[in-house]
Design a protein around this motif. Structure first.
Motif, PDB file in Angstrom:
ATOM      1  N   TYR B 213       0.833  -1.207   0.000  1.00 35.00           N
ATOM      2  CA  TYR B 213       0.000   0.000   0.000  1.00 35.00           C
ATOM      3  C   TYR B 213       0.864   1.251   0.000  1.00 35.00           C
ATOM      4  CZ  TYR B 213      -3.940   2.996   1.403  1.00 35.00           C
ATOM      5  OH  TYR B 213      -4.908   3.961   1.461  1.00 35.00           O
ATOM      6  N   ILE B 217       2.022   4.289  -3.018  1.00 36.49           N
ATOM      7  CA  ILE B 217       1.798   5.737  -2.901  1.00 36.49           C
ATOM      8  C   ILE B 217       3.109   6.506  -2.849  1.00 36.49           C
ATOM      9  CG2 ILE B 217       0.769   7.543  -1.465  1.00 36.49           C
ATOM     10  CD1 ILE B 217      -1.349   5.567  -0.625  1.00 36.49           C
ATOM     11  N   ALA B 322       2.639  12.798   4.874  1.00 38.32           N
ATOM     12  CA  ALA B 322       1.787  11.614   5.022  1.00 38.32           C
ATOM     13  C   ALA B 322       0.959  11.702   6.295  1.00 38.32           C
ATOM     14  CB  ALA B 322       2.636  10.352   5.022  1.00 38.32           C
ATOM     15  N   SER B 325      -2.286  13.700   5.821  1.00 42.16           N
ATOM     16  CA  SER B 325      -3.140  13.504   4.654  1.00 42.16           C
ATOM     17  C   SER B 325      -4.057  12.308   4.808  1.00 42.16           C
ATOM     18  CB  SER B 325      -2.273  13.335   3.409  1.00 42.16           C
ATOM     19  OG  SER B 325      -1.522  14.500   3.220  1.00 42.16           O
ATOM     20  N   LEU B 326      -5.154  12.400   4.099  1.00 41.89           N
ATOM     21  CA  LEU B 326      -6.145  11.332   4.068  1.00 41.89           C
ATOM     22  C   LEU B 326      -5.649  10.249   3.117  1.00 41.89           C
ATOM     23  CD1 LEU B 326      -9.147  10.614   4.799  1.00 41.89           C
ATOM     24  CD2 LEU B 326      -9.700  11.605   2.587  1.00 41.89           C
ATOM     25  N   HIS B 327      -5.577   9.027   3.591  1.00 45.37           N
ATOM     26  CA  HIS B 327      -5.066   7.982   2.722  1.00 45.37           C
ATOM     27  C   HIS B 327      -6.148   7.145   2.075  1.00 45.37           C
ATOM     28  CE1 HIS B 327      -1.201   9.149   4.222  1.00 45.37           C
ATOM     29  NE2 HIS B 327      -0.634   8.330   3.376  1.00 45.37           N
ATOM     30  N   ALA B 328      -7.185   6.815   2.847  1.00 43.76           N
ATOM     31  CA  ALA B 328      -8.213   5.942   2.285  1.00 43.76           C
ATOM     32  C   ALA B 328      -9.488   6.730   2.049  1.00 43.76           C
ATOM     33  CB  ALA B 328      -8.486   4.786   3.227  1.00 43.76           C
ATOM     34  N   GLN B 329     -10.247   6.287   1.078  1.00 40.68           N
ATOM     35  CA  GLN B 329     -11.511   6.955   0.762  1.00 40.68           C
ATOM     36  C   GLN B 329     -12.442   6.898   1.972  1.00 40.68           C
ATOM     37  OE1 GLN B 329     -12.113   8.614  -1.922  1.00 40.68           O
ATOM     38  NE2 GLN B 329     -14.315   8.934  -1.810  1.00 40.68           N
ATOM     39  N   MET B 330     -12.461   5.758   2.675  1.00 44.05           N
ATOM     40  CA  MET B 330     -13.227   5.671   3.915  1.00 44.05           C
ATOM     41  C   MET B 330     -12.313   6.113   5.050  1.00 44.05           C
ATOM     42  SD  MET B 330     -16.190   4.671   3.228  1.00 44.05           S
ATOM     43  CE  MET B 330     -16.774   4.401   1.566  1.00 44.05           C
ATOM     44  N   VAL B 331     -12.746   7.085   5.794  1.00 40.70           N
ATOM     45  CA  VAL B 331     -11.844   7.681   6.772  1.00 40.70           C
ATOM     46  C   VAL B 331     -11.449   6.681   7.855  1.00 40.70           C
ATOM     47  CG1 VAL B 331     -11.587   9.578   8.400  1.00 40.70           C
ATOM     48  CG2 VAL B 331     -12.855   9.920   6.308  1.00 40.70           C
ATOM     49  N   ASN B 332     -12.300   5.722   8.152  1.00 43.74           N
ATOM     50  CA  ASN B 332     -11.962   4.792   9.220  1.00 43.74           C
ATOM     51  C   ASN B 332     -11.109   3.616   8.754  1.00 43.74           C
ATOM     52  OD1 ASN B 332     -14.013   3.695   7.773  1.00 43.74           O
ATOM     53  ND2 ASN B 332     -15.019   2.761   9.520  1.00 43.74           N
TER      54      ASN B 332
END
Lengths: 719, 719
Positions: B213, B217, B322, B325-332
């Motif tokens: 993952y 990125i 990093a 920043s928001l990494h996944a589309q779903m925040v959780n």
């Protein structure tokens, strides 16, 4: 209003709708009207309609709308439109699922009871139709165990709303992610907007400052920067130049058509001054202005650099990271955010400073608050002034006109409401203006902000205003004594007004969507313009070019309907079918319009959704609180069970916000890190952000932008 | 309490302070005590004190404290301590500047009036000393124009607070930036903490998942990852092993000292079982456990990977980006945050899921709320039970002891408050425990959270509780009738309690700081331990090793004092000198302790500051609201002028928060992008995060961590 009169008005508007739909079916097959009915397809370079335009079934559009997929919508009209359809179908789903359970259960329960007659409660239904009231909760006796059915119904509607809006949020989130991870190169994904630049050190230029700052943080991925300049003067010259170009084209078109060469006067508005040959005159003007423009462009680029910039990176991941991160130790310096699309940049707002933006925001909120609460005062004042008597006194020259009987009747009917009518027509524009004044840098955000304001206005004024308004003055005393009585008051006056809103919703969709589909007004305007005004191709194009779906007013209107229908869903379930019809028709008609007519003005990748979701939750909350009050009035001893629902709604909203919202504010990295189809052409990306007034005619010169927009092509003195 | 009795108690505590300070001056010159009085210097490898320890002036520490610079404090004790001194000197500055104006102006104004006698208002000062009350605002007549002086004084104190805390915030922000941009390599600046990993795809391991993952990125800057493992079992074995190692060292030390070899029993607590030779037995145990540990380490690394990880990057900028920043589309999912320092990682909290953290947080807030509001109930209950009568009944074997006269007297005096005493002693630990239960991943954050809770507890209970408590029951009726009367009530009872708090503050600093400086308790414990318990060097070191400054209780206590002094500053300006003395003495004594005694347990780069700043603002707000109420009681017609102040405070807090706060949550990029002194040794950074129980004895094997902690050294199957 009696039941028969309601049916009459319903029937009339249904007939209007049918007529408009038939008109559409007939008019849309005429090739001359294709540009009015299929502009989106034409602009995309597609055939106006699939299959021959003559032989096709006049109702083929319905089949086409139903068979179109979400992907079609995205292709033709963008993610924002697809999200709007998710909204429509979610609301539709909520109402259908509610109706399937509520109608067969609650209507028999209500109609077999006899609360209204027993209580001799005929006063409340005065002016409304008893037949409908018998089907509503108002017909249930106080403390009756039958209220259990209604209480469970409140829960059912809430649960359905939770489930469907959760699914919708998930779906929209996936839509947004898919659109953002598309392998197409999109300029806004490579750029960030930098505002609140600090003072420049003496001897340094803005672009040196920006370039050296970002190059030191992102040595490998920084591409170049575009410092925002004060374009007022250059825009003005460019506007004049474009105007003369248009006039020249028009004059040429005229001279081609006839044998005489067109002439015009050089003075004010072409009304006075010397008579000259138009084509020569315009050519001369254009030459003159082009030189002036070039000089001004240079001056602007060199000397009019302002305190904000667009910064470009060579890859999406860095731009995404940069847009979410704090750059300066002091937050009000070097504020970096996502860059909006080039077409939706609000240039004038880019240079507003951090704290000024905040102050402006609060001032605007305050102005909006005043507008919503007190708008009726100036309007009432104006109404009071603009009586016929006053008009006659103030403007005596109007006397002969006013005194004519037929005109007098019309004026007497409309003059009092004139101010209100003008106000309501101007309100969306006013709210858009206010939202723009907040200092928001992106056009789509301005529209979202305006839409939110409009929602508050319409819900507070139309819904609560009408509901409470009538009874308020009578019961002013009781409120003063006990401020908590507002909820029961709201609840008590609900059933009385149910019929009013039922008529409101029913009328709205038939006439509104009929006009929407048939596009009678744009059609007439287009034909008039083409016949009497337009001379050149460009002018004709301008005449038929459609706008976008205009979410700023459409979404709040839909929200108002869903609020009304939700609030009455349990009290008078007969309203549900009307709500279903509204959203079903809306879906169908707008599907056609989205695929064929409207051209999206921007793409915000579904950022409108959290806004819609929150408003749905707000409506649900209002509904739950109202029901709590209404049950309280009915003296049902299990009413406290309902207190759980508003709490559940708040938790649900909170969870949704936490789980999904951030991905709508920012781009997730797992999305931005998807590979691109091709290496991005950075120069093209950069140029897409240069305002048109700054693009020189001799675009080939490579070093043109070096002066103000960036330093990358020079021998980097700042590195 | 009369004035003379107040003076007596003040005098007594001053004498105690002098005695303790002399004791310190004498004891600290003894070389044997150096480890108690200079541990921080000793641990840093410095001479215990500058200059010879015999010949030096016993008050040299005062000179040294004054001559030390902020940089000295940072070098010896870190940024957090320096920030604490900024806090002390800011508060000191506020009080000094307030006192300089308020004392010479308000005291003459107050003493020349005669409101108390005229009103015959002797009841309110019953039990307090009139001499001080004559110097307070209570002595001013109602509606007197002299109140203007007091009103302006309220403004003066507020403005001074704004100016100084603004300056302090700016200064601390610079301190933090300087520390973060230091060219030293700090492991936490290269790492991020990743929580809420999603389910692993079948056939994939956690570390494959994490590595692939992040590598996708950050292809250029990703170094390797450390998946958090379930270390319960391995920690237990490691703990046992370390225990036996200590015991072995102890046994060896004993056998060296005497001629007989030490023995012990193998059974429960060494009290029963077979008698064995200690050294042999421990050696055997160690060998056995080492094997067991190695096996368990392998199992843990391979099979006990959990849903969170630490990810390392090869440069600071990427890690900083990093972490924000928001990494996944779903925040959780894939929640990325800054990594805490290795030493302050709370391992057990790392694997708590997103929504569980939120739920825990709210539950804890609720528990704290209950504790603050209702703690007196269970304590009262326990007090009621633990009477002598009950004790005699429940524990009859205690009878002979209880019935002895002298013990009975003591028990009767303290038994009722026993529960309260125990509760207050355990409260900080309880709050720390609660804060840890919230799921916070970093130790310093836990302490900040606990400190906040303690502040609310102390202000609400000590200040408001004492002030209102006494009058509450009497005036319960009046509050029920009009809930708005709380503010005037609070205000009315203020002057009565002024003297109580004056005594409280006065006693607190002399005795408290005397004990702090002289370190009598740690000194005695150390000497006792060294004489009777410690055998090995390590044990002795443990005996003198000091803790850190323990902000969790110190800051809330200081905050309580500043709240009290601020609130009384205008009402009874004589309290100001005591406040000044408290903070001046605190600054002096703690400067010495920070430079020479306490060893910081963590470094959070001044993150405590926003917390302190907000609490100061909270105190100021409480003060302003109280004054508003107090002026309202005095029927001064210009009182509404004061309403401006709370609004100003809120705006000021808001601006501070907006301008500075973000830089305390995250690291600004312009700070992180500063160049490093040397290329970071990534392997060393990585290893600093490996928990000690997982470090194998044979550290040289390079591939040791490949199994669970990362994949970087394997032929990358996941890339």
């Amino acid at each position: 209003m009696e039941f028969s009169s309601f049916l009459t008005s319903l029937g009339t508007s249904f007939v209007i709708f049918i007529v408009l739909m038939l008109l559409f079916a007939w008019l849309s097959t005429k090739p001359g009207n294709a540009v009015v009915y299929y502009p989106n397809r034409i602009l995309k370079g597609l055939e106006p309609c699939e299959g021959g335009s003559r032989t096709r079934n006049p109702f083929a559009w319905i089949r086409e709308a139903f068979s179109s997929t979400e992907q079609d919508v995205i292709n033709m009209s963008g993610v924002d439109t697809a999200v709007y359809f998710v909204f429509l179908s979610t609301v539709l789903g909520i109402l259908v699922l509610s109706g399937i359970v509520l109608l067969p259960v609650l209507l028999p329960v209500a109609s077999t009871d006899d609360g209204l007659r027993k209580n001799g409660n005929t006063t409340t239904s005065k002016g409304t139709f008893n037949d409908l009231d018998k089907l509503s909760m108002a017909n249930i006796e106080e403390k009756s165990p039958k209220l259990w059915a209604f209480l469970i119904a409140v829960y059912w509607v809430s649960v359905v709303t939770y489930v469907l809006s959760w699914k919708a949020y998930k779906h929209v989130s996936a839509l947004r992610a898919n659109a953002l991870m598309s392998p197409e190169v999109r300029p806004e994904q490579f750029a960030v907007l930098v505002r609140d630049l600090p003072e420049v050190a003496p001897g340094q230029t803005r672009k040196d400052q920006v370039d050296s700052y970002f190059r030191s943080i992102y040595p490998d991925t920084f591409y170049r920067s575009l410092v925002v300049t004060n374009n007022k003067k250059v825009d003005k010259i460019w506007g004049e130049l474009e105007g003369y170009k248009k006039k020249l084209a028009r004059a040429e078109a005229i001279s081609e058509g006839s044998s005489t060469r067109p002439t015009n006067k050089t003075g004010f508005l072409g009304l006075c001054g010397k008579q000259v040959d138009s084509i020569e005159y315009y050519n001369e003007k254009i030459k003159e202005l082009t030189k002036k423009l070039e000089a001004e462009q240079k001056v602007t680029l060199r000397e009019k650099q302002l305190g904000s910039a667009l910064v470009f990176f060579t890859n999406r991941v860095t731009a995404t990271l940069a847009a979410q991160s704090l750059h300066a130790q002091m937050v009000n310096k070097w504020m970096v955010t996502e860059a909006p699309e080039p077409r939706q940049l609000v240039w004038s707002n880019l240079t507003i400073k951090f704290f000024e933006r905040i102050v402006r925001q609060y001032i605007i909120y305050f102005v909006v608050f005043l507008t919503i609460v007190f708008y009726i005062i100036p309007i009432g004042f104006i109404s009071a002034i603009t009586t016929l008597e006053n008009l006659r006194k103030l403007l005596p020259f109007l006397k002969p006109i006013i005194d004519r009987a037929e005109i007098k009747t019309v004026l007497e009917a409309y003059l009092p409401q004139l101010a209100l009518i003008v106000f309501l027509a101007l309100l969306p524009m006013f709210l858009l203006f206010l939202s723009k004044m907040e200092g928001i840098p992106s056009g789509s955000h301005v529209i979202r902000a305006a839409s939110g304001k409009y929602f508050y206005f319409s819900v507070l004024n139309v819904f609560i205003g009408v509901t409470i308004g009538g009874t308020l003055f009578r019961t002013m005393k009781s409120i003063e004594e006990d401020p908590n009585s507002l909820v029961p008051l709201l609840a008590k006056s609900l059933p009385v007004n149910a019929t009013f809103f039922l008529t409101f919703v029913a009328l709205k969709f038939f006439v509104g969507y009929g006009l929407e589909l048939s596009r009678i007004v744009p059609l007439i305007i287009y034909h008039l313009k083409r016949k009497y005004l337009c001379k050149t191709e460009a002018e004709i194009r301008e005449a038929w070019c459609p706008g976008d779906i205009s979410y700023a007013t459409r979404v709040p209107n839909d929200m108002l309907v869903i609020t009304i229908v939700l609030c009455y869903s349990v009290i008078a379930p007969v309203i549900i079918p009307f709500g279903v019809l509204y959203f079903a028709l809306g879906w169908l008609v707008l599907r056609n319009q989205a695929l064929k007519v409207y051209v999206p003005a921007y793409e915000s990748y579904g950022r409108m959704w959290p806004h819609m979701h929150n408003r749905i939750m707000g409506s649900l909350l209002l509904y739950q609180v109202t029901m709590f009050g209404y049950f309280g009035v009915s003296q049902f001893s299990y009413t406290p069970i309902l207190i759980l629902l508003p709490i559940l709604s708040l938790i649900f909203s909170y969870v949704c916000r936490k789980k999904f919202y951030n991905a709508f504010c920012h781009t997730a990295l797992e999305v931005a890190s998807q590979e691109l189809k091709q290496t991005p052409n950075m120069e093209q990306i950069f140029r897409s952000y240069v305002p048109p007034s700054l693009i020189s005619e001799k675009q080939e010169e490579d070093g043109q932008f070096e002066d103000a927009l960036s330093r990358v092509s020079r021998t980097g003195s700042s590195v």
